[in-house]
Scaffold this motif. Structure first.
Motif, PDB file in Angstrom:
ATOM      1  N   GLU A 257      48.303  33.348  37.642  1.00 36.08           N
ATOM      2  CA  GLU A 257      48.403  32.285  36.998  1.00 36.08           C
ATOM      3  C   GLU A 257      47.533  31.041  37.787  1.00 36.08           C
ATOM      4  O   GLU A 257      46.866  30.223  37.072  1.00 36.08           O
ATOM      5  CB  GLU A 257      49.778  31.799  36.591  1.00 36.08           C
ATOM      6  N   GLN A 258      48.004  30.812  38.722  1.00 38.06           N
ATOM      7  CA  GLN A 258      47.692  29.718  39.803  1.00 38.06           C
ATOM      8  C   GLN A 258      46.106  29.996  40.293  1.00 38.06           C
ATOM      9  O   GLN A 258      45.476  29.043  41.168  1.00 38.06           O
ATOM     10  CB  GLN A 258      48.577  29.442  40.819  1.00 38.06           C
ATOM     11  N   ALA A 259      45.524  30.980  40.014  1.00 35.98           N
ATOM     12  CA  ALA A 259      44.291  31.508  40.390  1.00 35.98           C
ATOM     13  C   ALA A 259      43.961  31.386  42.045  1.00 35.98           C
ATOM     14  O   ALA A 259      43.192  30.607  42.520  1.00 35.98           O
ATOM     15  CB  ALA A 259      43.134  30.702  39.719  1.00 35.98           C
ATOM     16  N   LEU A 260      45.143  31.992  42.713  1.00 37.08           N
ATOM     17  CA  LEU A 260      44.852  31.776  44.255  1.00 37.08           C
ATOM     18  C   LEU A 260      44.050  32.745  44.716  1.00 37.08           C
ATOM     19  O   LEU A 260      43.635  32.620  45.821  1.00 37.08           O
ATOM     20  CB  LEU A 260      46.406  31.860  44.596  1.00 37.08           C
ATOM     21  N   LYS A 261      43.860  33.900  43.992  1.00 38.86           N
ATOM     22  CA  LYS A 261      42.806  35.027  44.777  1.00 38.86           C
ATOM     23  C   LYS A 261      41.621  35.308  43.651  1.00 38.86           C
ATOM     24  O   LYS A 261      42.200  35.532  42.754  1.00 38.86           O
ATOM     25  CB  LYS A 261      43.845  36.029  45.098  1.00 38.86           C
ATOM     26  N   PHE A 262      40.642  35.227  44.377  1.00 37.00           N
ATOM     27  CA  PHE A 262      39.514  35.747  43.699  1.00 37.00           C
ATOM     28  C   PHE A 262      38.969  36.801  44.320  1.00 37.00           C
ATOM     29  O   PHE A 262      38.909  36.809  45.518  1.00 37.00           O
ATOM     30  CB  PHE A 262      38.260  34.630  43.399  1.00 37.00           C
ATOM     31  N   GLU A 263      38.320  37.902  43.836  1.00 38.93           N
ATOM     32  CA  GLU A 263      37.767  38.878  44.503  1.00 38.93           C
ATOM     33  C   GLU A 263      36.138  39.077  43.961  1.00 38.93           C
ATOM     34  O   GLU A 263      35.954  38.882  42.609  1.00 38.93           O
ATOM     35  CB  GLU A 263      38.367  40.218  44.230  1.00 38.93           C
ATOM     36  N   LEU A 264      35.475  39.477  44.879  1.00 41.21           N
ATOM     37  CA  LEU A 264      33.926  39.831  44.263  1.00 41.21           C
ATOM     38  C   LEU A 264      34.128  41.371  44.230  1.00 41.21           C
ATOM     39  O   LEU A 264      34.066  42.095  45.406  1.00 41.21           O
ATOM     40  CB  LEU A 264      32.905  39.303  45.499  1.00 41.21           C
ATOM     41  N   LEU A 265      33.725  41.864  43.188  1.00 42.05           N
ATOM     42  CA  LEU A 265      33.811  43.424  42.875  1.00 42.05           C
ATOM     43  C   LEU A 265      32.535  43.940  42.758  1.00 42.05           C
ATOM     44  O   LEU A 265      31.477  43.390  41.989  1.00 42.05           O
ATOM     45  CB  LEU A 265      34.769  43.644  41.733  1.00 42.05           C
ATOM     46  N   VAL A 266      32.225  45.151  43.474  1.00 46.10           N
ATOM     47  CA  VAL A 266      31.112  46.123  43.211  1.00 46.10           C
ATOM     48  C   VAL A 266      31.569  47.460  42.721  1.00 46.10           C
ATOM     49  O   VAL A 266      32.575  47.979  43.630  1.00 46.10           O
ATOM     50  CB  VAL A 266      30.313  45.938  44.714  1.00 46.10           C
ATOM     51  N   PRO A 267      30.992  47.890  41.887  1.00 45.26           N
ATOM     52  CA  PRO A 267      31.302  49.243  41.665  1.00 45.26           C
ATOM     53  C   PRO A 267      30.776  50.251  42.625  1.00 45.26           C
ATOM     54  O   PRO A 267      29.469  50.290  43.204  1.00 45.26           O
ATOM     55  CB  PRO A 267      30.589  49.583  40.389  1.00 45.26           C
ATOM     56  N   VAL A 268      31.651  50.874  43.183  1.00 40.08           N
ATOM     57  CA  VAL A 268      31.341  51.909  44.324  1.00 40.08           C
ATOM     58  C   VAL A 268      31.694  53.312  43.911  1.00 40.08           C
ATOM     59  O   VAL A 268      31.095  54.387  43.848  1.00 40.08           O
ATOM     60  CB  VAL A 268      31.953  51.522  45.661  1.00 40.08           C
ATOM     61  N   ASN A 269      33.336  53.359  43.892  1.00 40.56           N
ATOM     62  CA  ASN A 269      33.579  54.549  43.439  1.00 40.56           C
ATOM     63  C   ASN A 269      33.350  55.169  42.105  1.00 40.56           C
ATOM     64  O   ASN A 269      33.239  56.337  41.687  1.00 40.56           O
ATOM     65  CB  ASN A 269      35.003  54.872  43.792  1.00 40.56           C
ATOM     66  N   SER A 270      33.593  54.139  41.355  1.00 38.98           N
ATOM     67  CA  SER A 270      33.452  54.200  39.887  1.00 38.98           C
ATOM     68  C   SER A 270      33.014  52.910  38.985  1.00 38.98           C
ATOM     69  O   SER A 270      33.416  51.821  39.709  1.00 38.98           O
ATOM     70  CB  SER A 270      34.627  54.756  39.218  1.00 38.98           C
ATOM     71  N   GLU A 271      32.403  52.880  37.863  1.00 38.91           N
ATOM     72  CA  GLU A 271      31.936  51.752  37.359  1.00 38.91           C
ATOM     73  C   GLU A 271      33.128  51.040  36.611  1.00 38.91           C
ATOM     74  O   GLU A 271      33.299  49.992  36.445  1.00 38.91           O
ATOM     75  CB  GLU A 271      31.007  52.136  36.290  1.00 38.91           C
ATOM     76  N   ALA A 272      33.982  51.801  36.159  1.00 32.97           N
ATOM     77  CA  ALA A 272      35.084  51.651  35.538  1.00 32.97           C
ATOM     78  C   ALA A 272      36.132  50.589  36.392  1.00 32.97           C
ATOM     79  O   ALA A 272      36.940  49.922  35.742  1.00 32.97           O
ATOM     80  CB  ALA A 272      36.038  52.762  34.943  1.00 32.97           C
ATOM     81  N   SER A 273      36.557  51.039  37.381  1.00 28.28           N
ATOM     82  CA  SER A 273      37.376  50.123  38.474  1.00 28.28           C
ATOM     83  C   SER A 273      36.500  49.880  39.829  1.00 28.28           C
ATOM     84  O   SER A 273      36.427  50.510  40.693  1.00 28.28           O
ATOM     85  CB  SER A 273      38.615  50.981  38.683  1.00 28.28           C
ATOM     86  N   PRO A 274      35.619  48.706  39.576  1.00 22.61           N
ATOM     87  CA  PRO A 274      34.806  48.359  40.886  1.00 22.61           C
ATOM     88  C   PRO A 274      35.872  48.051  41.882  1.00 22.61           C
ATOM     89  O   PRO A 274      37.078  47.844  41.696  1.00 22.61           O
ATOM     90  CB  PRO A 274      34.187  47.115  40.236  1.00 22.61           C
ATOM     91  N   THR A 275      35.173  47.995  43.177  1.00 18.98           N
ATOM     92  CA  THR A 275      36.044  47.911  44.391  1.00 18.98           C
ATOM     93  C   THR A 275      35.777  46.169  44.796  1.00 18.98           C
ATOM     94  O   THR A 275      34.723  45.712  44.964  1.00 18.98           O
ATOM     95  CB  THR A 275      35.261  48.507  45.513  1.00 18.98           C
ATOM     96  N   ALA A 276      36.955  45.719  45.411  1.00 21.27           N
ATOM     97  CA  ALA A 276      37.012  44.290  46.059  1.00 21.27           C
ATOM     98  C   ALA A 276      36.206  44.430  47.496  1.00 21.27           C
ATOM     99  O   ALA A 276      36.845  44.869  48.218  1.00 21.27           O
ATOM    100  CB  ALA A 276      38.326  43.956  46.146  1.00 21.27           C
ATOM    101  N   CYS A 277      35.205  43.795  47.442  1.00 24.53           N
ATOM    102  CA  CYS A 277      34.214  43.834  48.736  1.00 24.53           C
ATOM    103  C   CYS A 277      34.693  42.350  49.500  1.00 24.53           C
ATOM    104  O   CYS A 277      34.461  42.640  50.565  1.00 24.53           O
ATOM    105  CB  CYS A 277      32.926  44.031  48.540  1.00 24.53           C
ATOM    106  N   LEU A 278      34.552  41.280  48.707  1.00 25.35           N
ATOM    107  CA  LEU A 278      35.093  40.151  49.311  1.00 25.35           C
ATOM    108  C   LEU A 278      36.244  39.567  48.617  1.00 25.35           C
ATOM    109  O   LEU A 278      36.521  39.733  47.501  1.00 25.35           O
ATOM    110  CB  LEU A 278      33.773  39.151  49.083  1.00 25.35           C
ATOM    111  N   SER A 279      37.057  38.759  48.980  1.00 22.81           N
ATOM    112  CA  SER A 279      38.243  38.114  48.664  1.00 22.81           C
ATOM    113  C   SER A 279      38.363  36.530  49.174  1.00 22.81           C
ATOM    114  O   SER A 279      37.982  36.512  50.311  1.00 22.81           O
ATOM    115  CB  SER A 279      39.544  38.836  48.660  1.00 22.81           C
TER     116      SER A 279
END
Ligand code: ATP
Ligand code: ZN
Ligand code: MG
Length: 304
Positions: A221-243
């Motif tokens: 809700e407070q948008a305290l965490k953002f992630e930059l996601l890249v598809p690695v294992n699958s397109e459907a659930s991309p992986t957080a590479c940066l936070s």
């Protein structure tokens, strides 16, 4: 599942990751390490304008700091403690007997004053606090550490021991929020430079248990965490590479970090998952780095 198992097997076959029989605990090839070193250097080049203080800690921290950090409240399941044999000759004989009988010998082990570092920034906050009130412009640190999290997985992107590069800012709310905004832009630029597809999304930490559910919701809700996601294992659930994490006054309060005007300091960090970025590069550009696209090779190794 097949996709994930496939990627891990490919990495084993290419020798980039070396199997140990324990999920998420791997050796790395020279090429894999070189990719990590090059990406690490690219982060430094991009972040060079900021004049961060470089600090490096071993992948462990004092248990007393760990206990005070609040980690056990939020992530008891991920923590790794270092235990050691503290007995006498008699205890040693008992240990060896258990070992040769194939019985549990670990009852002889006692907790030490050391725990494994769960995130590169954890040993930093008490060090900042110890230096006294922050200067008016706040502080900025450059960290990198192997980190431990007890999360065995078949996904090569979820390891139990992996490296995290971080920049950590402490100061006024405005100073740390500006820092986080700036890195959310720079992070996207960085990942674009190495030819990886990505999205950025609001996220939450995996807070444990029933109380954790509330914390996850609040963090989102407070948008305290953002992630930059890249598809690695699958397109459907991309992986957080940066936070990109805004802790508000959590660590400031926990450790008694004060701003120049005597307020509780706010903190934020940007974390780069070095293995995850390397794996994303292998997944998208192929297992042979010599045939990676020219712009990617240039970004990492410099012009040929
Ligand atoms: P995830 O959402 O995938 O569980 P996280 O949100 O717990 O990751 P952070 O705590 O933000 O991750 O850690 C900073 C960075 O470290 C992540 O963006 C990621 O790139 C990397 N990282 C986290 N956990 C792992 C892991 N188990 N193996 C490899 N890299 C990891
Ligand atoms: Zn951090
Ligand atoms: Mg996450």
């Amino acid at each position: 599942m097949d996709v994930q198992a496939g990627l891990l097997d490919k990495l084993f076959a290419a020798g980039h990751l070396v199997e140990t029989g324990v999920q998420g605990l791997y050796g790395r090839s020279g090429v894999f390490e070189d990719v990590i070193a090059r990406f690490d250097a690219l982060i430094t080049r991009l972040g060079g304008f900021q004049d961060a203080e470089v600090l490096r800690f071993p992948p462990a921290m004092p248990r007393a700091w760990f206990e005070r950090s609040g980690y056990l409240k939020s992530f008891p399941n991920l923590a790794g403690t270092v235990h050691a044999f503290c007995g006498n000759d008699h205890d040693h004989a008992a240990l060896l007997e258990c070992l040769s009988a194939g019985e549990d010998w670990t009852g002889q082990q006692q907790a030490t004053d050391i725990v494994l570092t769960p995130a590169a920034c954890y040993p930093l906050y008490p060090v900042i606090a110890r230096r006294g009130p922050l200067p008016a412009e706040g502080v900025l640190f450059d960290l990198q550490s192997y980190c431990f999290r007890r999360e065995p997985s078949m996904e090569p992107t979820r390891q139990q021991l992996f490296r995290m590069r971080e920049y950590v800012r402490a100061g006024t709310p405005e100073q740390v929020q500006d820092f986080r905004e700036q890195w959310m832009d720079l992070g996207q630029k960085l990942i674009g430079t190495i030819g990886l597809p990505f999205t950025v999304d609001v996220a939450n930490d995996p807070f444990f248990g029933r109380a954790g559910r509330m914390m996850k919701a609040t963090q989102r809700e407070q948008a305290l965490k953002f992630e930059l996601l890249v598809p690695v294992n699958s397109e459907a659930s991309p992986t957080a590479c940066l936070s990109f994490n805004y802790h508000q006054d959590h660590f400031g309060k926990t450790w008694g970090i004060e701003t120049a005007t005597g307020d509780v300091a706010h903190t934020a960090c940007v974390g780069f998952g070095l293995e995850r970025v390397a794996l994303a590069l292998f997944r998208h550009h192929g297992l042979d780095v010599t045939v990676w696209p020219d712009p990617v090779r240039e970004a990492l190794w410099g012009a040929a």
